[in-house]
Motif scaffolding. Structure first.
Motif, PDB file in Angstrom:
ATOM      1  N   VAL A  32       1.025  -1.208  -0.067  1.00 12.57           N
ATOM      2  CA  VAL A  32       0.060   0.048   0.004  1.00 12.57           C
ATOM      3  C   VAL A  32       1.011   1.155  -0.110  1.00 12.57           C
ATOM      4  CG1 VAL A  32      -1.661   1.102   1.362  1.00 12.57           C
ATOM      5  CG2 VAL A  32      -1.888  -1.284   1.185  1.00 12.57           C
ATOM      6  N   LYS A  34      -0.402   4.460  -0.371  1.00 12.11           N
ATOM      7  CA  LYS A  34      -1.340   5.643  -0.229  1.00 12.11           C
ATOM      8  C   LYS A  34      -0.315   6.983   0.587  1.00 12.11           C
ATOM      9  CE  LYS A  34      -3.711   4.052   3.984  1.00 12.11           C
ATOM     10  NZ  LYS A  34      -4.743   3.631   4.371  1.00 12.11           N
ATOM     11  N   TYR A  38       3.121   6.702   2.588  1.00  9.21           N
ATOM     12  CA  TYR A  38       3.241   7.242   3.809  1.00  9.21           C
ATOM     13  C   TYR A  38       4.229   8.150   4.262  1.00  9.21           C
ATOM     14  CZ  TYR A  38       0.336   2.994   4.637  1.00  9.21           C
ATOM     15  OH  TYR A  38      -0.841   2.093   4.615  1.00  9.21           O
ATOM     16  N   TRP A  81      -8.870   2.277  -4.850  1.00  7.48           N
ATOM     17  CA  TRP A  81     -10.212   2.009  -4.249  1.00  7.48           C
ATOM     18  C   TRP A  81     -10.817   3.670  -4.248  1.00  7.48           C
ATOM     19  CZ3 TRP A  81      -5.610   0.909  -1.980  1.00  7.48           C
ATOM     20  CH2 TRP A  81      -5.324   1.475  -0.942  1.00  7.48           C
ATOM     21  N   TRP A 161     -13.257  -8.105  -1.460  1.00  4.78           N
ATOM     22  CA  TRP A 161     -12.444  -7.398  -0.584  1.00  4.78           C
ATOM     23  C   TRP A 161     -13.237  -6.808   0.508  1.00  4.78           C
ATOM     24  CZ3 TRP A 161     -10.937  -2.090  -0.026  1.00  4.78           C
ATOM     25  CH2 TRP A 161     -11.255  -1.325  -0.901  1.00  4.78           C
ATOM     26  N   HIS A 163     -12.401  -4.107   4.295  1.00  9.57           N
ATOM     27  CA  HIS A 163     -11.266  -3.838   5.433  1.00  9.57           C
ATOM     28  C   HIS A 163     -11.915  -3.787   6.669  1.00  9.57           C
ATOM     29  CE1 HIS A 163      -7.650  -1.297   6.015  1.00  9.57           C
ATOM     30  NE2 HIS A 163      -8.497  -0.100   6.400  1.00  9.57           N
ATOM     31  N   ALA A 200      -4.983  -5.958   6.613  1.00 10.31           N
ATOM     32  CA  ALA A 200      -3.828  -4.788   6.405  1.00 10.31           C
ATOM     33  C   ALA A 200      -2.448  -5.639   7.399  1.00 10.31           C
ATOM     34  CB  ALA A 200      -4.335  -3.471   6.931  1.00 10.31           C
ATOM     35  N   SER A 201      -1.709  -4.504   7.740  1.00  9.33           N
ATOM     36  CA  SER A 201      -0.612  -5.037   8.486  1.00  9.33           C
ATOM     37  C   SER A 201      -0.782  -5.958   9.583  1.00  9.33           C
ATOM     38  CB  SER A 201       0.184  -3.934   8.935  1.00  9.33           C
ATOM     39  OG  SER A 201       0.790  -3.028   7.932  1.00  9.33           O
ATOM     40  N   ARG A 216      -3.104  -6.692   2.054  1.00  7.74           N
ATOM     41  CA  ARG A 216      -2.738  -5.107   1.647  1.00  7.74           C
ATOM     42  C   ARG A 216      -2.195  -4.577   3.061  1.00  7.74           C
ATOM     43  NH1 ARG A 216      -8.301  -5.535   1.120  1.00  7.74           N
ATOM     44  NH2 ARG A 216      -8.389  -4.076   3.006  1.00  7.74           N
ATOM     45  N   VAL A 217      -0.823  -4.519   2.767  1.00 11.06           N
ATOM     46  CA  VAL A 217       0.250  -3.964   3.991  1.00 11.06           C
ATOM     47  C   VAL A 217       1.020  -2.830   3.310  1.00 11.06           C
ATOM     48  CG1 VAL A 217       2.182  -4.659   5.165  1.00 11.06           C
ATOM     49  CG2 VAL A 217       0.538  -6.408   5.115  1.00 11.06           C
ATOM     50  N   GLY A 218       0.687  -1.709   4.335  1.00  5.55           N
ATOM     51  CA  GLY A 218       1.495  -0.459   4.083  1.00  5.55           C
ATOM     52  C   GLY A 218       2.190  -0.317   5.183  1.00  5.55           C
ATOM     53  N   ALA A 219       1.878   0.304   6.647  1.00  2.00           N
ATOM     54  CA  ALA A 219       2.644   0.469   7.794  1.00  2.00           C
ATOM     55  C   ALA A 219       3.688  -0.356   7.879  1.00  2.00           C
ATOM     56  CB  ALA A 219       1.646   0.414   8.940  1.00  2.00           C
ATOM     57  N   GLU A 328       1.478   6.170  11.619  1.00  5.17           N
ATOM     58  CA  GLU A 328       1.387   6.682  10.352  1.00  5.17           C
ATOM     59  C   GLU A 328       0.971   8.033  10.176  1.00  5.17           C
ATOM     60  OE1 GLU A 328       0.289   4.004  11.860  1.00  5.17           O
ATOM     61  OE2 GLU A 328      -0.628   2.536  10.312  1.00  5.17           O
TER      62      GLU A 328
HETATM   63  C1  LIG Z   1      -4.174   2.239   4.544  1.00  5.02           C
HETATM   64  C2  LIG Z   1      -5.131   0.611   3.983  1.00  5.02           C
HETATM   65  C3  LIG Z   1      -4.324  -0.424   4.131  1.00  5.02           C
HETATM   66  C4  LIG Z   1      -3.141  -0.512   4.716  1.00  5.02           C
HETATM   67  O1  LIG Z   1      -2.900  -0.542   6.064  1.00  5.02           O
HETATM   68  P1  LIG Z   1      -1.817  -0.784   6.969  1.00  5.02           P
HETATM   69  O2  LIG Z   1      -2.328  -1.108   8.473  1.00  5.02           O
HETATM   70  O3  LIG Z   1      -1.136   0.536   6.810  1.00  5.02           O
HETATM   71  O4  LIG Z   1      -0.966  -1.765   6.459  1.00  5.02           O
HETATM   72  C5  LIG Z   1      -5.008  -1.620   3.544  1.00  5.02           C
HETATM   73  N1  LIG Z   1      -6.203  -1.309   2.953  1.00  5.02           N
HETATM   74  C6  LIG Z   1      -6.866  -0.327   3.111  1.00  5.02           C
HETATM   75  C7  LIG Z   1      -8.237  -0.191   2.314  1.00  5.02           C
HETATM   76  C8  LIG Z   1      -6.299   0.721   3.519  1.00  5.02           C
HETATM   77  O5  LIG Z   1      -6.902   2.078   3.384  1.00  5.02           O
END
Ligand SMILES: *Cc1c(COP(=O)(O)O)cnc(C)c1O
Length: 343
Positions: A32, A34, A38, A81, A161, A163, A200-201, A216-219, A328
């Protein structure tokens, strides 16, 4: 050097990416990116992640998806999205994006967009977060319509999917049950989504049953751990970025450092956060627009570099915990004009 700089260590990013990949396998990792990755800078992060074998990017909006496509080329998959209105949908289709769809009107708009071929879509069920997504009581009608549009050749349903909050296991379990039911209903409606993605993370690391086909891993990729959660070392991750700033004045018992609230440092951190200079921690006593004050020490000198956050100073989540927010937020608040240096 006259102001703050964010030092972004792309080798640390690469190690984190490997750790994430091994941890979630056989599920795939969507990185991720966005909020300008980050706050780390979208282009350099995508370039390195692509070189490290990341083949899925989560880009939120069409503008940043366009950058990802330009940097990583035609072979990666890019999930967005937030496509709104005919123009953005047309651009999304021209860029060959995977489009997340959380309401019935958007489904119709995407299916009716004039681009050639079928749009690649991922249908979102609202599993309890109420942050868009189709409510479970409307899901059956939604997937029935999607199956019709797929038979007509307008869309290809690649994924289903949702969240989740990742704040309590019990709530996440309820959400997963709603999600699994939604996947079954999609299949009964005649859809065969190959990609189920939910976590997510935090849940991707801690709870294997949430990984499905794709996470979906960002952080965690940036080494930003959850507030109140496990340590970086427990997770096997390290923070990618470090914020530095020079001393601009040594004035009696005060040292002024060239970073302030106008750079995105929350002023409520005054009296709470510590920075590191000359191998020692110094409490930040005041946060102004353009500078912070700490008490002077022997050897403090103008021009010397201070680490504001990130090793050897506390990480962004440690800082965030002082004011009841999340890492974040500290990372993405950093002003875009603060230069990013890549090492
Ligand atoms: C930000 C986001 C993520 C990633 O979340 P993290 O906790 O940063 O890994 C995954 N999916 C969606 C829809 C998000 O908005």
């Amino acid at each position: 050097m006259t102001g703050p700089r964010l030092i972004v260590d792309l080798d640390v990013l690469a190690r984190n990416l490997r750790t994430v990949r091994e941890r979630v396998a056989p599920a795939r990792h969507m990185l991720v990116v966005k909020d300008d990755a980050y706050g780390h800078g979208l282009g350099p992060v995508v370039r390195r992640a692509h070189a490290e074998g990341v083949s899925w990017f989560g880009a939120f909006d069409v503008d940043s998806a366009e950058t990802v496509r330009a940097v990583a080329g035609p072979d990666v998959r890019i999930f967005t999205w937030l496509a709104v209105g005919a123009d953005e949908i047309a651009r999304a289709r021209g860029l060959d994006l995977d489009i997340g769809i959380g309401d019935a009107d958007l489904l119709e708009e995407v299916a009716a967009s004039p681009a050639a071929g079928a749009a690649q879509v991922h249908l979102k069920v609202d599993s309890g977060l109420h942050r868009n997504g189709v409510r479970p009581e409307r899901w059956n009608g939604f997937v029935t319509r999607a199956a019709q549009l797929q038979r007509d050749g307008r869309i290809t349903v690649e994924g289903v999917w949702s969240h989740i909050a990742e704040a309590s296991d019990a709530e996440d379990d309820d959400a997963r049950e709603i999600f699994e039911t939604a996947v079954r209903e999609a299949e009964i409606a005649g859809l065969h989504p190959r990609l189920r993605h939910l976590s997510a993370s935090a849940a991707s690391f801690a709870r294997p049953e949430f990984r499905c086909d794709l996470v979906r891993v960002g952080a965690f990729a940036y080494g930003i751990r959850p507030a109140g959660g496990p340590s970086d070392a427990d997770l096997g991750l390290a923070q990618v970025a470090r914020l530095t700033a020079p001393i601009v004045a040594v004035d009696g018992d005060r040292v002024k450092i060239a970073v302030g609230s106008s750079d995105g440092l929350p002023s409520s951190l005054a009296g709470r956060m510590t920075v590191v200079a000359d191998g020692r921690s110094h409490l930040v006593e005041r946060i102004g627009l353009h500078s912070i004050d700490v008490r002077s020490w022997d050897g403090a000198r103008r021009g010397a570099e201070v680490t504001v956050w990130g090793s050897p100073a506390p990480g962004v989540t440690d800082v965030a915990e002082k004011i009841g927010t999340i890492g974040e937020e500290i990372a993405v608040r950093l002003a875009r004009r603060v230069p990013r240096d890549y090492v």
